[in-house]
Enzyme design. Structure first.
Site, short mmCIF file in Angstrom:
data_model
loop_
_atom_site.label_atom_id
_atom_site.label_comp_id
_atom_site.label_asym_id
_atom_site.label_seq_id
_atom_site.Cartn_x
_atom_site.Cartn_y
_atom_site.Cartn_z
N HIS A 156 -3.33 1.45 6.71
CA HIS A 156 -4.44 1.32 5.76
C HIS A 156 -5.42 0.22 6.13
O HIS A 156 -5.88 -0.53 5.28
CB HIS A 156 -3.90 1.10 4.33
CG HIS A 156 -4.68 1.88 3.33
ND1 HIS A 156 -5.50 1.29 2.40
CD2 HIS A 156 -4.78 3.20 3.12
CE1 HIS A 156 -6.07 2.22 1.67
NE2 HIS A 156 -5.65 3.39 2.08
N TYR A 167 0.85 -1.18 0.00
CA TYR A 167 0.00 0.00 0.00
C TYR A 167 0.89 1.23 0.00
O TYR A 167 1.83 1.32 0.78
CB TYR A 167 -0.94 0.07 1.23
CG TYR A 167 -1.58 1.41 1.26
CD1 TYR A 167 -2.56 1.73 0.33
CD2 TYR A 167 -1.10 2.43 2.08
CE1 TYR A 167 -3.08 3.00 0.24
CE2 TYR A 167 -1.62 3.71 2.00
CZ TYR A 167 -2.61 3.98 1.09
OH TYR A 167 -3.10 5.25 1.00
MG MG Z 1 -4.55 6.75 4.58
#
Ligand code: MG
Length: 444
Positions: free
Chosen positions: A249, A200
């Site tokens: 995340h 991510y």
């Molecule tokens: Mg974020």
């Protein structure tokens, strides 16, 4: 000096000063009376400007009034479902607002919020956010003042920010951080790819790990080990002074999130972002009671009320409000004020899928509040600047607003039309899925 002459001169000087003051007061009174007598602007039109100058789909609402040259802009961006926002504005909000006063911002927000009956639909929130910010822009333009003055004036000179440093491999991520530090940034978010996996905030690196499907793979334990290796290297290479941030995340289980926060303590993060998903916020006391790592949360919240449990119990340090998602400046300033009472600071979500108008709206609120924490910064390319005039300017890691009325920004609609949404994208701007090796969906 002769006593009579002295007092005569003093009296003459006082009289002259009095005349100037009276003249100023008269002029100020005339201006104030003219403004008071100005008819309330009525909303004549509500339209949508769409563009993608950096590939990311941006949506802006323009509210026009019946007073010549008086209009405003607001960010309504929802890049993952961009085509839903325009009809929400044009088919539902526009007919509702035509002919209504443009100077009743709170009243308009409450009308829009309640009139759909069901609240907090993501796309309707975007539409409301756009209208709300546009009305604040209009209010500033009408008053001849930047919006931060309407909010009480500056509480600081400029906005401290953090940039995104990422890489497929750890040295690449650290080099990216060094570039921000060289530009004067005091805060950097660092993310690294995980070999064989969908990372991510970074590109994936290396050969894909074996999986029972063809989707990008995420595996929690490997990602956690990689994040810890990144921070160990970053503190060695970047030193103790730079403030480091990281985004989890919402990909970990509650127990993994506790362990990650504890393991990261030795690297003294500025904050860890989204350790849990919005569905898991009742786990926050568990994390809070076991770690000193500062916590940031909330970029996926739609309703202003989602903040209440986290703020009132002091379970987070930073509020990640998304101004084009939560309903605009009106709810954002209320949540920020609520946070101030509990010493929870702001860290507005500021990715590329907030338009420059939204970035400026955040800048004005950030300028005017005491509990500002940090601002996420996204670079704007030349095409973006050709469309959006008057964007917040970056100097040494600080963002600066201009002092023009409203947001101090204009949009070149002809330039925007040169950067339409990419209609060849099979996902129409939406994101794909991420899965565990066995095929289960991962939150993102
Ligand atoms: Mg974020």
């Amino acid at each position: 000096m002769d006593r009579r002459k002295f007092f005569g001169a003093a009296m003459a000087s006082t009289a002259a000063a009095g005349m100037v003051a009276a003249k100023d007061a008269k002029a100020q009174d005339a201006v104030a009376r003219a403004a008071r007598g100005m008819p309330s602007p009525k909303i004549r039109d509500v339209s949508v400007i769409e563009c993608a100058p950096q590939g990311v789909r941006l949506t802006v609402v323009k509210v026009t009034t019946d007073q010549p040259g008086l209009y405003g802009y607001g960010c309504a961006t929802y890049t993952q479902r961009a085509d839903l926002v325009k009809p929400a504005v044009e088919k539902y909000i526009r007919p509702f607002l035509i002919g209504k006063p443009a100077d009743r911002i709170e009243d308009t927000w409450q009308m829009l919020y309640n009139s759909s009956y069901w609240r907090n639909a993501a796309d309707l929130n975007n539409a409301m956010s756009g209208v709300d910010q546009a009305l604040w822009d209009i209010k500033g333009r009408q008053a001849g003042l930047p919006v931060y003055q309407l909010l009480g004036g500056k509480a600081r000179e400029a906005i401290d920010t953090y940039g995104h440093a990422s890489g497929s491999e750890i040295p690449e991520a650290i080099d990216a951080a060094k570039k921000y530090i060289a530009q004067g940034f005091r805060h950097v978010r660092i993310q690294v790819g995980v070999p064989g996996m969908a990372g991510y905030g970074s590109r994936a690196g290396g050969t894909r790990i074996p999986a029972l499907h063809n989707a990008p793979v995420f595996e929690r334990e490997g990602a956690k080990r990689r994040a810890l290796a990144l921070f160990e290297a970053a503190r060695k290479e970047l030193g103790p002074e730079i403030e480091l941030l990281h985004d989890a995340h919402e990909r970990y289980t509650p127990s993994e999130a506790v362990q990650l926060c504890k393991d990261l303590e030795q690297y003294r993060l500025f904050f860890l972002e989204d350790p849990l998903s919005p569905e898991d916020i009742m786990w926050f006391p568990n994390i809070r009671n076991q770690t000193s790592t500062p916590l940031a949360m909330g970029e996926l919240f739609n309703s202003p009320h989602e903040w209440t449990p986290l703020i009132k119990d002091r379970l987070i340090d930073y509020m990640r409000m998304h101004i084009s998602q939560m309903g605009g400046l009106t709810p954002a300033r209320k949540v920020a004020a609520f946070g101030e009472i509990f010493n929870v600071r702001t860290a507005f979500h500021g990715p590329g899928d907030v338009s420059p108008i939204g970035h400026m709206a955040m800048t004005h609120l950030n300028l005017s509040i005491t509990n500002f924490g940090i601002q996420e910064y996204s670079e704007m390319n030349d095409a973006t600047r050709e469309i959006f005039h008057g964007v917040p300017e970056m100097k040494n890691g600080y963002l600066w607003a201009n002092d023009k009325p409203g947001w101090g920004m204009e949009i070149d609609e002809a330039a925007a039309a040169k950067h339409p949404f990419n209609r060849t994208d099979p996902m129409n701007g939406g994101w794909g899925e991420v899965r565990l090796p066995d095929g289960q969906i991962v939150k993102q």
